[in-house]
Design an enzyme around this catalytic site. Structure first.
Site: not given
Length: 161
Positions: A61-62
Site C-alpha cells: 500500500h503506497c
C-alpha cells in the site's frame, strides 16, 4: 472466522455472500476465500488493511499515490517513480545552471578545493535554493533506488510482499 450476514443488494455484498455460502457448504477451502471481506480471492492476492479490499498480485500500500500497488496499479506506480526521478534530476540541473549563470560565481569545480569554494558561494548567495536542492537530491536518489528495485521486480515477476 467472522462472517457478515447475507442479504445486501450491492455487488460486493453479493460476492461476499456467495463466498460465505461456498465456505459454509465446504465447496471451497479457507485459503481461497478472504477471511476479512468474504470474497473469493484472486491468485497471489492479499487483503489490504488500509483499503479494505483484496488486491490481486498485492505488492504494497503506497502512501505516495494513496492506493495499493498490485496487478492493475503497478505499471502506473513504476511510471510515477520514473517521472519523479526525472523531475528531480531536471530540478537539480537547473538549480546548478542558475547558480553558474551568476556573474559573481567562481569557476565551475575542476578539483576538490574549488568544489568547496563553489559550495560556499552557493550556500551564502542562494541559501534557500541550497537547502531545497539538498532535500530534492535526497528524494531523487530515493526515487531512483525505488525505480530500479521495481523495474527489477517487474522483469522478474516478483512482489515486495
Amino acid at each position: 472466522m467472522h462472517l457478515r450476514p447475507c442479504g445486501g443488494k450491492r455487488w460486493m455484498e453479493l460476492t461476499a455472500c456467495r463466498g460465505q455460502e461456498a465456505l459454509k457448504a465446504g465447496t471451497v477451502t479457507d485459503k481461497k476465500v478472504c477471511s476479512t471481506c468474504g470474497i473469493r480471492k484472486p491468485v497471489r492476492s492479499k487483503h489490504c488493511r488500509f483499503c479494505g479490499k483484496c488486491v490481486a498480485k498485492f505488492d504494497h500500500h503506497c502512501p505516495w499515490i494513496g492506493t495499493c500497488v498490485g496487478y492493475r496499479h503497478q505499471p502506473f506506480f513504476v511510471l510515477f517513480l520514473a517521472t519523479s526521478s526525472l523531475a528531480g534530476s531536471i530540478f537539480c540541473v537547473f538549480a546548478f545552471y542558475r547558480v553558474a549563470l551568476d556573474p559573481d560565481c567562481p569557476e565551475l569545480p575542476v578539483h576538490l578545493l574549488t568544489i568547496f569554494v563553489y559550495g560556499g558561494f552557493f550556500l551564502m548567495r542562494y541559501t534557500h535554493m541550497f537547502f531545497t536542492l539538498g532535500l530534492n537530491s535526497l528524494m531523487t536518489v530515493y526515487f531512483l533506488i525505488m525505480f530500479g528495485c521495481h523495474v527489477r521486480q517487474v522483469l522478474k515477476n516478483l512482489t515486495t510482499n
